[in-house]
Motif scaffolding. Structure first.
Motif, PDB file in Angstrom:
ATOM      1  N   LEU A  23       0.832  -1.208   0.000  1.00 36.85           N
ATOM      2  CA  LEU A  23       0.000   0.000   0.000  1.00 36.85           C
ATOM      3  C   LEU A  23       0.864   1.255   0.000  1.00 36.85           C
ATOM      4  CD1 LEU A  23      -2.794  -1.040   2.536  1.00 36.85           C
ATOM      5  CD2 LEU A  23      -3.106  -0.583   0.095  1.00 36.85           C
ATOM      6  N   ARG A  24       1.918   1.238   0.784  1.00 34.77           N
ATOM      7  CA  ARG A  24       2.798   2.405   0.877  1.00 34.77           C
ATOM      8  C   ARG A  24       3.482   2.669  -0.470  1.00 34.77           C
ATOM      9  NH1 ARG A  24       5.468   0.699   4.773  1.00 34.77           N
ATOM     10  NH2 ARG A  24       7.209  -0.208   3.604  1.00 34.77           N
ATOM     11  N   ASP A  25       3.926   1.611  -1.125  1.00 35.05           N
ATOM     12  CA  ASP A  25       4.642   1.766  -2.397  1.00 35.05           C
ATOM     13  C   ASP A  25       3.725   2.226  -3.528  1.00 35.05           C
ATOM     14  OD1 ASP A  25       6.917   0.928  -1.096  1.00 35.05           O
ATOM     15  OD2 ASP A  25       6.826  -1.130  -1.860  1.00 35.05           O
ATOM     16  N   ASN A  26       2.435   1.901  -3.419  1.00 38.44           N
ATOM     17  CA  ASN A  26       1.521   2.175  -4.538  1.00 38.44           C
ATOM     18  C   ASN A  26       0.406   3.154  -4.185  1.00 38.44           C
ATOM     19  OD1 ASN A  26       2.534  -0.005  -6.548  1.00 38.44           O
ATOM     20  ND2 ASN A  26       2.199  -1.166  -4.664  1.00 38.44           N
ATOM     21  N   GLU A  27       0.507   3.800  -3.047  1.00 37.04           N
ATOM     22  CA  GLU A  27      -0.577   4.647  -2.539  1.00 37.04           C
ATOM     23  C   GLU A  27      -1.024   5.697  -3.555  1.00 37.04           C
ATOM     24  OE1 GLU A  27      -1.670   7.155   1.519  1.00 37.04           O
ATOM     25  OE2 GLU A  27       0.423   6.647   1.069  1.00 37.04           O
ATOM     26  N   SER A  28      -0.084   6.324  -4.238  1.00 36.38           N
ATOM     27  CA  SER A  28      -0.422   7.410  -5.159  1.00 36.38           C
ATOM     28  C   SER A  28      -1.190   6.930  -6.387  1.00 36.38           C
ATOM     29  CB  SER A  28       0.858   8.137  -5.600  1.00 36.38           C
ATOM     30  OG  SER A  28       1.732   7.232  -6.275  1.00 36.38           O
ATOM     31  N   ASP A  29      -1.128   5.645  -6.696  1.00 33.96           N
ATOM     32  CA  ASP A  29      -1.805   5.107  -7.889  1.00 33.96           C
ATOM     33  C   ASP A  29      -3.169   4.490  -7.579  1.00 33.96           C
ATOM     34  OD1 ASP A  29       0.405   5.726  -9.547  1.00 33.96           O
ATOM     35  OD2 ASP A  29       1.419   3.896  -8.898  1.00 33.96           O
ATOM     36  N   LEU A  30      -3.524   4.394  -6.308  1.00 36.63           N
ATOM     37  CA  LEU A  30      -4.749   3.687  -5.947  1.00 36.63           C
ATOM     38  C   LEU A  30      -5.973   4.560  -6.169  1.00 36.63           C
ATOM     39  CD1 LEU A  30      -3.571   2.019  -2.595  1.00 36.63           C
ATOM     40  CD2 LEU A  30      -3.618   1.024  -4.895  1.00 36.63           C
ATOM     41  N   PRO A  31      -7.077   3.971  -6.639  1.00 38.77           N
ATOM     42  CA  PRO A  31      -8.317   4.744  -6.824  1.00 38.77           C
ATOM     43  C   PRO A  31      -8.880   5.186  -5.474  1.00 38.77           C
ATOM     44  CG  PRO A  31      -8.717   2.395  -7.170  1.00 38.77           C
ATOM     45  CD  PRO A  31      -7.232   2.563  -7.045  1.00 38.77           C
ATOM     46  N   PHE A  32      -9.679   6.229  -5.500  1.00 40.34           N
ATOM     47  CA  PHE A  32     -10.270   6.760  -4.272  1.00 40.34           C
ATOM     48  C   PHE A  32     -11.117   5.680  -3.588  1.00 40.34           C
ATOM     49  CE2 PHE A  32     -13.837   8.757  -2.042  1.00 40.34           C
ATOM     50  CZ  PHE A  32     -13.137   9.551  -1.135  1.00 40.34           C
ATOM     51  N   GLY A  33     -10.942   5.548  -2.284  1.00 42.70           N
ATOM     52  CA  GLY A  33     -11.723   4.584  -1.506  1.00 42.70           C
ATOM     53  C   GLY A  33     -11.224   3.157  -1.588  1.00 42.70           C
ATOM     54  N   LEU A  45      -2.505  -3.332 -13.543  1.00 44.41           N
ATOM     55  CA  LEU A  45      -3.940  -3.308 -13.865  1.00 44.41           C
ATOM     56  C   LEU A  45      -4.594  -2.042 -13.320  1.00 44.41           C
ATOM     57  CD1 LEU A  45      -6.404  -4.841 -15.040  1.00 44.41           C
ATOM     58  CD2 LEU A  45      -6.691  -5.876 -12.760  1.00 44.41           C
ATOM     59  N   ILE A  46      -4.226  -1.650 -12.098  1.00 47.52           N
ATOM     60  CA  ILE A  46      -4.785  -0.440 -11.502  1.00 47.52           C
ATOM     61  C   ILE A  46      -4.350   0.805 -12.289  1.00 47.52           C
ATOM     62  CG2 ILE A  46      -4.657   1.059  -9.463  1.00 47.52           C
ATOM     63  CD1 ILE A  46      -4.496  -1.442  -7.756  1.00 47.52           C
ATOM     64  N   CYS A  47      -3.078   0.840 -12.642  1.00 51.23           N
ATOM     65  CA  CYS A  47      -2.579   1.990 -13.415  1.00 51.23           C
ATOM     66  C   CYS A  47      -3.285   2.085 -14.767  1.00 51.23           C
ATOM     67  CB  CYS A  47      -1.069   1.876 -13.625  1.00 51.23           C
ATOM     68  SG  CYS A  47      -0.107   2.077 -12.102  1.00 51.23           S
ATOM     69  N   GLN A  48      -3.584   0.919 -15.365  1.00 53.57           N
ATOM     70  CA  GLN A  48      -4.281   0.898 -16.661  1.00 53.57           C
ATOM     71  C   GLN A  48      -5.693   1.483 -16.498  1.00 53.57           C
ATOM     72  OE1 GLN A  48      -4.465  -3.021 -18.388  1.00 53.57           O
ATOM     73  NE2 GLN A  48      -6.004  -2.419 -19.905  1.00 53.57           N
ATOM     74  N   GLN A  49      -6.354   1.167 -15.388  1.00 60.06           N
ATOM     75  CA  GLN A  49      -7.701   1.662 -15.144  1.00 60.06           C
ATOM     76  C   GLN A  49      -7.726   3.170 -14.910  1.00 60.06           C
ATOM     77  OE1 GLN A  49     -10.702  -0.359 -12.439  1.00 60.06           O
ATOM     78  NE2 GLN A  49     -10.321   1.475 -11.200  1.00 60.06           N
ATOM     79  N   THR A  50      -6.731   3.680 -14.166  1.00 61.61           N
ATOM     80  CA  THR A  50      -6.737   5.077 -13.779  1.00 61.61           C
ATOM     81  C   THR A  50      -6.150   6.004 -14.843  1.00 61.61           C
ATOM     82  OG1 THR A  50      -4.625   4.721 -12.626  1.00 61.61           O
ATOM     83  CG2 THR A  50      -6.656   4.558 -11.322  1.00 61.61           C
ATOM     84  N   SER A  51      -5.515   5.403 -15.865  1.00 60.31           N
ATOM     85  CA  SER A  51      -4.880   6.243 -16.905  1.00 60.31           C
ATOM     86  C   SER A  51      -5.914   6.759 -17.906  1.00 60.31           C
ATOM     87  CB  SER A  51      -3.820   5.435 -17.642  1.00 60.31           C
ATOM     88  OG  SER A  51      -4.388   4.332 -18.300  1.00 60.31           O
TER      89      SER A  51
END
Length: 436
Positions: free
Chosen positions: A259-269, A430-436
């Motif tokens: 979570l710490r390493d990827n916090e900035s890429d995570l979707p809200f909530g 996968l998360i980065c692909q969704q948020t891009s």
């Protein structure tokens, strides 16, 4: 059969039954060959707790009472021995068939169904039975009696591990399974340092949009001999061996690191779910570890979720509430996992202040089974919604199930049909692909 006069050390001092050594000597002297020898091993489950709660004097009297009743049930048809505080043996020297042994076990089990009255206390006993017989299982030619005793003990151990009240007859598959369990129990202590453990992440989506809103962290153990050990087996071994706290700390630390390493890429909530053994809910040491780890990066608490399967281990609502309240204060949410598998109750869900409930796959799969199944899942969701919790449908495996839970407005969904569990890097991509 010649009569054997027991020596002092051949008897158990408390019950005056044969000791292990006395039983073996008696059988060796009394029978030429154990062609028709059968062994029934009886384990009094939880006797240590009885000793602790009521004291040694009452526990001793209870054992003597147990032995007297056992003698009356067996009479002249078998030889009795006490091997340890909670272990008894019936050796039957003329076993015509296994039906006789099973019938005797049933008679003994029925006799102890009602609590025993001892020193004014009513005490319930729970028994587990193992059986071995020379006609049913192989034994070593040089020590057939000792081998049969060992086999009956293993069969009783297997009955305990399966929490089975049925008598278990020894076979080689039982020996193989127990040997595997013993090896895994030993190896689990070193699995972390040898980097055999890792985590997979299974995405959770919002049912109405299909967007990823979280994931469940799934523990995996790649054993060098047995390969991939099922997660349920790993957890069961950790719980039975006292390693569950050590293992759970490793999982939490790794999840917080991700979570710490990827916090900035995570979707809200976003919420990352971690399965938590009910045994840890009363551990002050584990709670302190959680608070220390989460407090190091306070924002991570709001992205963390503990998934708990309600079980018979929930025996102290006050302690459980204290645990949940302490972590709620740090932003952590709690979900009731596997809802519908037998223990969960609506009253318990309210009293323990869960934030979410995860419908077990058996409930979700009702959507495929019949119109009655669809009505059942509709009724369950309708009962849950007024409680104000997030409803997550687990085990989605097809269109019909997804359409049903979407129509019922379940909030979130998880399953192989949507996304399979994946390694950390793949999930991040996968998360980065969704948020891009």
């Amino acid at each position: 059969m010649s009569r054997v006069i027991p020596t002092d050390n051949s008897l158990d001092n408390l019950t005056q039954l044969f000791s292990r050594r006395g039983l073996i000597d008696h059988l060796r002297t009394s029978i030429k060959r154990p062609d028709n020898l059968g062994i029934i091993y009886i384990n009094v489950v939880g006797f240590r707790h009885i000793n602790h709660i009521y004291g040694h004097d009452l526990a001793d009297d209870l054992l003597k009472l147990f032995a007297r009743i056992l003698k009356g049930l067996v009479r002249q048809k078998g030889v009795l021995a006490r091997l340890a505080a909670d272990e008894f043996i019936i050796a039957i020297t003329q076993v015509a068939d296994l039906h006789y042994m099973s019938t005797l076990v049933e008679r003994i089990d029925n006799a102890f169904r009602q609590p025993l009255l001892c020193q004014g206390e009513s005490i319930a006993l729970q028994l587990r039975f193992g059986m071995s017989a020379n006609g049913a299982a192989p034994f070593c030619d040089d020590c057939p009696i000792e081998s049969l005793l060992s086999q009956a003990s293993l069969a009783a151990q297997y009955a305990r591990s399966q929490d089975s009240s049925e008598a278990v007859l020894f076979n080689l598959e039982i020996e193989r399974q127990l040997s595997r369990h013993s090896r895994l129990r030993h190896d689990l202590q070193m699995a972390i340092s040898k980097q055999q453990l890792y985590l997979l992440y299974q995405p959770i989506i919002k049912t109405q949009t299909g967007d990823i809103c979280g994931a469940e962290a799934l523990l995996r153990w790649q054993h060098p001999t047995y390969g991939l050990v099922p997660a349920e087996e790993t957890i069961a071994i950790a719980e039975s061996s006292g390693l569950i706290e050590h293992l759970s700390k490793w999982v939490l630390a790794n999840c917080l690191s991700w979570l710490r390493d990827n916090e900035s890429d995570l979707p809200f909530g976003f919420r990352l779910g971690i399965n938590l053994s009910a045994k840890l809910l009363e551990s002050a040491n584990y709670l302190a570890f959680c608070i220390e780890q989460i407090s190091a990066v306070p924002t991570l608490g709001y992205a963390l979720e503990f998934e708990i399967t309600e079980s018979k281990n929930f025996d102290n609502d006050t302690r459980v509430n204290d645990f949940m309240n302490a972590l709620h204060a740090l932003g952590v949410v709690f979900s009731l996992d596997d809802f519908g598998t037998g223990y969960a109750s609506f009253e318990r869900m309210q009293s323990l202040d869960f934030d979410a409930v995860k419908l077990d796959r058996s409930i979700v799969h009702m959507a495929d089974q019949s119109s009655a199944g669809k009505h059942m899942i509709t009724a369950i969701v309708a009962l849950l919604k007024p409680l104000g919790m997030t409803i997550v449908a687990e085990g989605i495996e097809g269109n019909t199930q997804m359409d049903t839970i979407r129509r019922l407005k379940c909030h979130e969904a998880q399953g192989f049909w949507l996304y399979k569990p994946m390694l950390a890097g793949e999930f991040h991509a996968l998360i980065c692909q969704q948020t891009s």
